[in-house]
Structures are given as structure tokens and as C-alpha cells.
Scaffold this motif. Structure first.
Motif, PDB file in Angstrom:
ATOM      1  N   TRP A   1     -21.891  45.226 -52.122  1.00  0.00           N
ATOM      2  CA  TRP A   1     -21.103  45.106 -53.271  1.00  0.00           C
ATOM      3  C   TRP A   1     -19.637  45.416 -53.017  1.00  0.00           C
ATOM      4  CZ3 TRP A   1     -22.314  43.482 -58.421  1.00  0.00           C
ATOM      5  CH2 TRP A   1     -21.217  43.810 -59.215  1.00  0.00           C
ATOM      6  N   ASN A   2     -19.188  46.304 -52.233  1.00  0.00           N
ATOM      7  CA  ASN A   2     -17.882  46.719 -52.149  1.00  0.00           C
ATOM      8  C   ASN A   2     -17.183  45.794 -51.096  1.00  0.00           C
ATOM      9  OD1 ASN A   2     -18.168  48.933 -53.776  1.00  0.00           O
ATOM     10  ND2 ASN A   2     -18.838  50.449 -52.272  1.00  0.00           N
ATOM     11  N   HIS A   3     -17.990  45.162 -50.160  1.00  0.00           N
ATOM     12  CA  HIS A   3     -17.250  44.381 -49.127  1.00  0.00           C
ATOM     13  C   HIS A   3     -17.152  43.045 -49.539  1.00  0.00           C
ATOM     14  CE1 HIS A   3     -16.422  47.467 -46.149  1.00  0.00           C
ATOM     15  NE2 HIS A   3     -17.538  47.910 -46.409  1.00  0.00           N
ATOM     16  N   VAL A   4     -18.244  42.690 -50.495  1.00  0.00           N
ATOM     17  CA  VAL A   4     -18.281  41.151 -50.694  1.00  0.00           C
ATOM     18  C   VAL A   4     -17.740  40.831 -52.035  1.00  0.00           C
ATOM     19  CG1 VAL A   4     -19.920  39.202 -51.027  1.00  0.00           C
ATOM     20  CG2 VAL A   4     -20.240  40.455 -49.118  1.00  0.00           C
ATOM     21  N   VAL A   5     -18.501  41.264 -53.078  1.00  0.00           N
ATOM     22  CA  VAL A   5     -18.153  41.059 -54.443  1.00  0.00           C
ATOM     23  C   VAL A   5     -16.762  41.589 -54.858  1.00  0.00           C
ATOM     24  CG1 VAL A   5     -18.942  41.581 -56.860  1.00  0.00           C
ATOM     25  CG2 VAL A   5     -20.487  41.191 -55.055  1.00  0.00           C
ATOM     26  N   VAL A   6     -16.313  42.778 -54.445  1.00  0.00           N
ATOM     27  CA  VAL A   6     -15.100  43.135 -54.975  1.00  0.00           C
ATOM     28  C   VAL A   6     -13.996  42.162 -54.255  1.00  0.00           C
ATOM     29  CG1 VAL A   6     -13.344  45.116 -54.492  1.00  0.00           C
ATOM     30  CG2 VAL A   6     -15.578  45.654 -55.168  1.00  0.00           C
ATOM     31  N   SER A   7     -13.933  41.769 -53.244  1.00  0.00           N
ATOM     32  CA  SER A   7     -13.095  40.733 -52.540  1.00  0.00           C
ATOM     33  C   SER A   7     -13.163  39.522 -53.341  1.00  0.00           C
ATOM     34  CB  SER A   7     -13.300  40.534 -51.257  1.00  0.00           C
ATOM     35  OG  SER A   7     -14.461  39.931 -50.952  1.00  0.00           O
ATOM     36  N   LEU A   8     -14.151  38.943 -54.114  1.00  0.00           N
ATOM     37  CA  LEU A   8     -14.324  37.687 -55.200  1.00  0.00           C
ATOM     38  C   LEU A   8     -13.211  37.710 -56.091  1.00  0.00           C
ATOM     39  CD1 LEU A   8     -18.131  36.979 -54.553  1.00  0.00           C
ATOM     40  CD2 LEU A   8     -16.216  35.916 -53.197  1.00  0.00           C
ATOM     41  N   ALA A   9     -13.186  38.816 -56.875  1.00  0.00           N
ATOM     42  CA  ALA A   9     -12.277  38.853 -58.164  1.00  0.00           C
ATOM     43  C   ALA A   9     -11.511  39.984 -58.334  1.00  0.00           C
ATOM     44  CB  ALA A   9     -13.392  38.775 -59.386  1.00  0.00           C
ATOM     45  N   ASP A  10     -10.445  39.985 -59.018  1.00  0.00           N
ATOM     46  CA  ASP A  10      -9.688  41.218 -59.155  1.00  0.00           C
ATOM     47  C   ASP A  10     -10.087  42.068 -60.009  1.00  0.00           C
ATOM     48  OD1 ASP A  10      -7.673  39.916 -57.391  1.00  0.00           O
ATOM     49  OD2 ASP A  10      -6.892  38.737 -58.907  1.00  0.00           O
ATOM     50  N   GLY A  11     -10.896  41.717 -61.083  1.00  0.00           N
ATOM     51  CA  GLY A  11     -11.415  42.607 -62.119  1.00  0.00           C
ATOM     52  C   GLY A  11     -12.478  43.421 -61.735  1.00  0.00           C
ATOM     53  N   ILE A  12     -13.253  43.222 -60.672  1.00  0.00           N
ATOM     54  CA  ILE A  12     -14.214  43.917 -60.288  1.00  0.00           C
ATOM     55  C   ILE A  12     -13.901  45.176 -59.316  1.00  0.00           C
ATOM     56  CG2 ILE A  12     -16.592  44.112 -58.798  1.00  0.00           C
ATOM     57  CD1 ILE A  12     -16.461  41.158 -59.799  1.00  0.00           C
ATOM     58  N   HIS A  13     -14.766  46.179 -59.670  1.00  0.00           N
ATOM     59  CA  HIS A  13     -14.178  47.529 -58.968  1.00  0.00           C
ATOM     60  C   HIS A  13     -15.271  47.788 -57.759  1.00  0.00           C
ATOM     61  CE1 HIS A  13     -11.020  48.355 -61.623  1.00  0.00           C
ATOM     62  NE2 HIS A  13     -11.568  47.914 -62.574  1.00  0.00           N
ATOM     63  N   ALA A  14     -15.001  48.572 -56.829  1.00  0.00           N
ATOM     64  CA  ALA A  14     -16.045  49.222 -55.965  1.00  0.00           C
ATOM     65  C   ALA A  14     -16.862  50.155 -56.612  1.00  0.00           C
ATOM     66  CB  ALA A  14     -15.174  49.888 -54.814  1.00  0.00           C
ATOM     67  N   ILE A  15     -18.062  50.341 -56.156  1.00  0.00           N
ATOM     68  CA  ILE A  15     -18.998  51.183 -56.995  1.00  0.00           C
ATOM     69  C   ILE A  15     -19.619  52.389 -55.697  1.00  0.00           C
ATOM     70  CG2 ILE A  15     -20.105  49.289 -58.350  1.00  0.00           C
ATOM     71  CD1 ILE A  15     -22.516  49.121 -56.251  1.00  0.00           C
ATOM     72  N   ASP A  16     -19.907  53.398 -56.039  1.00  0.00           N
ATOM     73  CA  ASP A  16     -20.324  54.370 -55.480  1.00  0.00           C
ATOM     74  C   ASP A  16     -21.821  54.466 -55.465  1.00  0.00           C
ATOM     75  OD1 ASP A  16     -21.101  55.170 -58.036  1.00  0.00           O
ATOM     76  OD2 ASP A  16     -20.400  57.146 -57.941  1.00  0.00           O
ATOM     77  N   TYR A  17     -22.220  55.542 -54.763  1.00  0.00           N
ATOM     78  CA  TYR A  17     -23.990  55.276 -54.113  1.00  0.00           C
ATOM     79  C   TYR A  17     -24.919  55.301 -55.573  1.00  0.00           C
ATOM     80  CZ  TYR A  17     -28.245  56.617 -51.768  1.00  0.00           C
ATOM     81  OH  TYR A  17     -29.578  56.561 -51.538  1.00  0.00           O
ATOM     82  N   CYS A  18     -24.433  56.103 -56.520  1.00  0.00           N
ATOM     83  CA  CYS A  18     -25.396  56.215 -57.699  1.00  0.00           C
ATOM     84  C   CYS A  18     -25.257  55.004 -58.504  1.00  0.00           C
ATOM     85  CB  CYS A  18     -24.890  57.319 -58.671  1.00  0.00           C
ATOM     86  SG  CYS A  18     -25.068  59.166 -57.847  1.00  0.00           S
TER      87      CYS A  18
END
Length: 101
Positions: free
Chosen positions: A30-47
Motif C-alpha cells: 500500500w505504502n509503496h504502490v498505492v500512495v504513489s498513484l494519487a496525491d490524496g492517498i496517505h500511507a498506512i500503519d500496521y494496524c
């Protein structure tokens, strides 16, 4: 009885480790692929990764297990000839045109 309890405990521990590892992989993806696709998506933590994994399992996989019941359903009621016809029918479906000639 003791052997059964130790196997169950080992299976439970393995399940926890597998879920933890899979959640970590979901977080990394999620943090390496999805976050780089769009500006409005934030990184997620483990939980959040664990929650996302559970949510995707509920939406797409369910919790009914995979015991392979559909593969063996009704095979006891078939005779040997009927089983052979089904087996030949499946193999004939995948033969190439050269094999048919």
C-alpha cells in the motif's frame, strides 16, 4: 491428547505469524504502490494494514474456509463408468486440433 493440543497450539501460532507477515506485506505494498498513484492517498500503519486485510477478506473471500467440498460432491454416487466418462470428457476438452486428427 497431549499431541493434539501441541499440534493445535503450533497451528494457532503459525496462523498468527502468517497473518502478521501478510499484514506487513499489505502495508508495504500500500505504502509503496498505492500512495504513489494519487496525491490524496496517505500511507498506512500496521494496524490499518491488518484492518485492510480483514476487510478485503470479508468482501472478496469470506470466512467459509476452503475444504474442497465442491470437488468431491456427488462423486460417491457415481459409478466407475460414469467417473470414467467425466474424466475422458475433461481430457477431450483440452486436446488440441492436431490430436483430434
Amino acid at each position: 491428547m497431549k499431541n493434539c493440543k501441541s499440534k493445535c497450539a503450533a497451528f494457532a501460532a503459525l496462523a498468527v505469524v502468517c497473518i502478521a507477515a501478510l499484514s506487513y506485506v499489505v502495508m508495504l505494498l500500500w505504502n509503496h504502490v498505492v500512495v504513489s498513484l494519487a496525491d490524496g492517498i496517505h500511507a498506512i500503519d500496521y494496524c490499518h494494514a491488518v484492518g485492510l486485510l480483514i476487510l478485503s477478506r470479508i468482501l472478496f473471500g469470506g470466512f467459509r474456509g476452503r475444504h474442497g467440498h465442491h470437488r468431491h460432491c456427488g462423486s460417491e454416487a457415481m459409478t466407475a463408468d460414469e467417473q470414467e466418462k467425466v474424466r475422458c470428457g475433461l481430457f477431450n476438452r483440452f486436446k488440441s486440433k492436431k490430436d483430434a486428427e
